[in-house]
Design a protein around this motif. Structure first.
Motif, PDB file in Angstrom:
ATOM      1  N   ALA A 114       1.505  -2.530 -17.407  1.00  0.00           N
ATOM      2  CA  ALA A 114       1.304  -3.063 -18.755  1.00  0.00           C
ATOM      3  C   ALA A 114       0.791  -1.954 -19.672  1.00  0.00           C
ATOM      4  CB  ALA A 114       0.307  -4.216 -18.729  1.00  0.00           C
ATOM      5  N   PRO A 115       1.398  -1.758 -20.844  1.00  0.00           N
ATOM      6  CA  PRO A 115       0.930  -0.721 -21.777  1.00  0.00           C
ATOM      7  C   PRO A 115      -0.402  -1.118 -22.401  1.00  0.00           C
ATOM      8  CG  PRO A 115       2.632  -2.036 -22.806  1.00  0.00           C
ATOM      9  CD  PRO A 115       2.546  -2.507 -21.379  1.00  0.00           C
ATOM     10  N   PHE A 124      -0.809   2.550 -29.743  1.00  0.00           N
ATOM     11  CA  PHE A 124      -1.135   2.716 -28.333  1.00  0.00           C
ATOM     12  C   PHE A 124      -2.529   3.337 -28.214  1.00  0.00           C
ATOM     13  CE2 PHE A 124       3.537   2.816 -28.275  1.00  0.00           C
ATOM     14  CZ  PHE A 124       3.813   1.929 -27.238  1.00  0.00           C
ATOM     15  N   ALA A 125      -3.272   2.960 -27.193  1.00  0.00           N
ATOM     16  CA  ALA A 125      -4.587   3.559 -26.945  1.00  0.00           C
ATOM     17  C   ALA A 125      -4.397   5.038 -26.621  1.00  0.00           C
ATOM     18  CB  ALA A 125      -5.275   2.845 -25.791  1.00  0.00           C
ATOM     19  N   ASP A 126      -5.221   5.900 -27.224  1.00  0.00           N
ATOM     20  CA  ASP A 126      -5.037   7.340 -27.027  1.00  0.00           C
ATOM     21  C   ASP A 126      -6.059   7.945 -26.074  1.00  0.00           C
ATOM     22  OD1 ASP A 126      -7.269   7.200 -28.590  1.00  0.00           O
ATOM     23  OD2 ASP A 126      -6.410   8.273 -30.305  1.00  0.00           O
ATOM     24  N   LEU A 143      -0.930   1.358 -18.330  1.00  0.00           N
ATOM     25  CA  LEU A 143      -0.386   2.657 -18.722  1.00  0.00           C
ATOM     26  C   LEU A 143      -0.972   3.081 -20.058  1.00  0.00           C
ATOM     27  CD1 LEU A 143       1.685   4.854 -17.913  1.00  0.00           C
ATOM     28  CD2 LEU A 143       3.386   3.600 -19.242  1.00  0.00           C
ATOM     29  N   PHE A 144      -1.649   4.234 -20.051  1.00  0.00           N
ATOM     30  CA  PHE A 144      -2.225   4.813 -21.263  1.00  0.00           C
ATOM     31  C   PHE A 144      -1.359   5.981 -21.737  1.00  0.00           C
ATOM     32  CE2 PHE A 144      -5.815   2.889 -19.119  1.00  0.00           C
ATOM     33  CZ  PHE A 144      -6.610   2.383 -20.134  1.00  0.00           C
ATOM     34  N   SER A 156      -1.731   6.474 -15.663  1.00  0.00           N
ATOM     35  CA  SER A 156      -1.737   5.101 -15.144  1.00  0.00           C
ATOM     36  C   SER A 156      -3.010   4.872 -14.344  1.00  0.00           C
ATOM     37  CB  SER A 156      -0.513   4.851 -14.254  1.00  0.00           C
ATOM     38  OG  SER A 156      -0.599   5.613 -13.067  1.00  0.00           O
ATOM     39  N   ALA A 157      -3.410   3.626 -14.270  1.00  0.00           N
ATOM     40  CA  ALA A 157      -4.591   3.257 -13.497  1.00  0.00           C
ATOM     41  C   ALA A 157      -4.385   1.852 -12.952  1.00  0.00           C
ATOM     42  CB  ALA A 157      -5.852   3.313 -14.364  1.00  0.00           C
ATOM     43  N   ALA A 158      -4.773   1.668 -11.696  1.00  0.00           N
ATOM     44  CA  ALA A 158      -4.613   0.357 -11.063  1.00  0.00           C
ATOM     45  C   ALA A 158      -5.649  -0.615 -11.612  1.00  0.00           C
ATOM     46  CB  ALA A 158      -4.751   0.486  -9.551  1.00  0.00           C
TER      47      ALA A 158
END
Length: 348
Positions: A114-115, A124-126, A143-144, A156-158
């Motif tokens: 998910a973005p 988008f978050a920076d 997803l950042f 990416s981060a879980a």
């Protein structure tokens, strides 16, 4: 000049419309979740929608118009499948960064990301500090797009828990994310250049505008149908000139928004990035303003039933209001358009 769809695009539109009808949300208690939603996601994957923004994955040409057509039909039926975030925005980000392996996994339906947007939903978050993940239903990671000078780098981060916040839009799952609740961040792909990033922004704005057009179309369908059935003072309300004018004006506004979206969707793949972004901002501004008015007009025609839990009209209004905020409402777009035109003579 004649503007129309190819036979293949018409087929995709019709196929998506039939699929969307089978997954439609009829009321607040009918919003898909759990295994039912996972099954609907698999059908979206089988149709090939997550691969449309990655030509190498599906062997087709650039697909901005096809994405807009699909999102419009899914929005028209108020489907709860997280196509906008996980199938369109995530794929576009990964493809822009050259993360081919992850693109393939998304196209296969095995990677659910998910973005993450900024707290005000305007971009988008920076950074990986915090943000709001959009379309999180079924996602296992976020997803950042981290700012790195003039470039962007994907990280990416879980997710540590698959819990979604209760948001305004009951058909779209969102959740706040913070650094302390994410597993170790993993970089993906190559840096996204400033020029390529403008194309990503253009696609994002166009995608949300396409969903807005779909929601407008669904609202207008309901209102016209109701006006042809509802009897008041012995006659159908659709014979009242005031109602006819309201619906006719809504149709004009919806078609105007659709024209803007189709041009912006074409521009993403065929015009320079700055011109594509200008077209996308125009489409988002038009669709945001028109969407609010068209959906509210539909609710007026429907009357009291439109605000009951058993009717989908209030779900359309909720979705419209969230879409209006995503990547900036019409006021944000007007200011950005003015800035682009005043600072770039070729765009003026």
């Amino acid at each position: 000049m004649h503007i129309g769809l190819t036979a293949e695009q018409e087929m995709l539109r019709d196929t998506t419309a039939r699929l969307a009808t089978s997954m439609a949300t009829d009321n607040a208690d009918d919003v898909a979740s759990g295994d039912r939603l996972d099954g609907q996601w698999r059908r979206i994957v089988d149709l090939g929608l997550p691969a449309l923004r990655a030509p190498e994955s599906c062997g087709l040409d650039a697909s901005g118009v096809e994405i807009a057509l699909a999102l419009e039909e899914l929005g028209r039926a108020l489907t709860a499948v997280p196509v906008l975030g996980q199938a369109v925005l995530t794929t576009e980000l990964l493809h822009a960064a050259g993360a081919d392996k992850e693109v393939e996994l998304v196209a296969e339906g095995t990677l659910r990301m998910a973005p993450v947007l900024a707290g005000d939903l305007a971009d988008f978050a920076d950074s990986v500090d915090n943000g709001i993940a959009v379309d999180t239903a079924g996602a296992t990671s976020v997803l950042f797009a981290v700012r790195d000078g003039d470039n962007r780098r994907l990280t990416s981060a879980a997710l540590t828990a698959a819990v979604s916040d209760a948001g305004l839009d009951l058909t779209r799952s969102v959740r706040t994310v913070a650094a302390d609740e994410l597993d170790s961040a993993t970089p993906l792909g190559d840096p996204i250049s400033a020029d390529r990033w403008m194309s990503v922004q253009a696609l994002a704005l166009t995608a949300v505008a396409a969903d807005l057009v779909g929601v407008m179309a669904g609202a207008l369908d309901d209102a016209v149908r109701y006006a042809g059935e509802r009897v008041q003072f012995g006659v159908k309300i659709g014979t009242f000139q005031a109602v006819q004018h309201l619906l006719a004006d809504s149709l004009v506004r919806m078609e105007g928004a659709r024209s803007c979206v189709w041009h912006a969707a074409w521009a993403v793949d065929h015009l320079p990035a700055d011109q594509a972004l200008l077209a996308a901002r125009t489409a988002k501004a038009y669709a945001s303003a028109s969407g609010r008015d068209v959906v509210e007009t539909a609710m007026q025609v429907l009357g009291g039933i439109s605000i009951t839990w058993e009717h989908a009209a209030h779900l359309r209004l909720r979705r419209t209001l969230l879409n209006r905020r995503l990547f900036g409402d019409e006021s944000v777009q007007y200011a950005a358009i003015a800035d682009m035109r005043l600072t770039d003579r070729e765009l003026s």
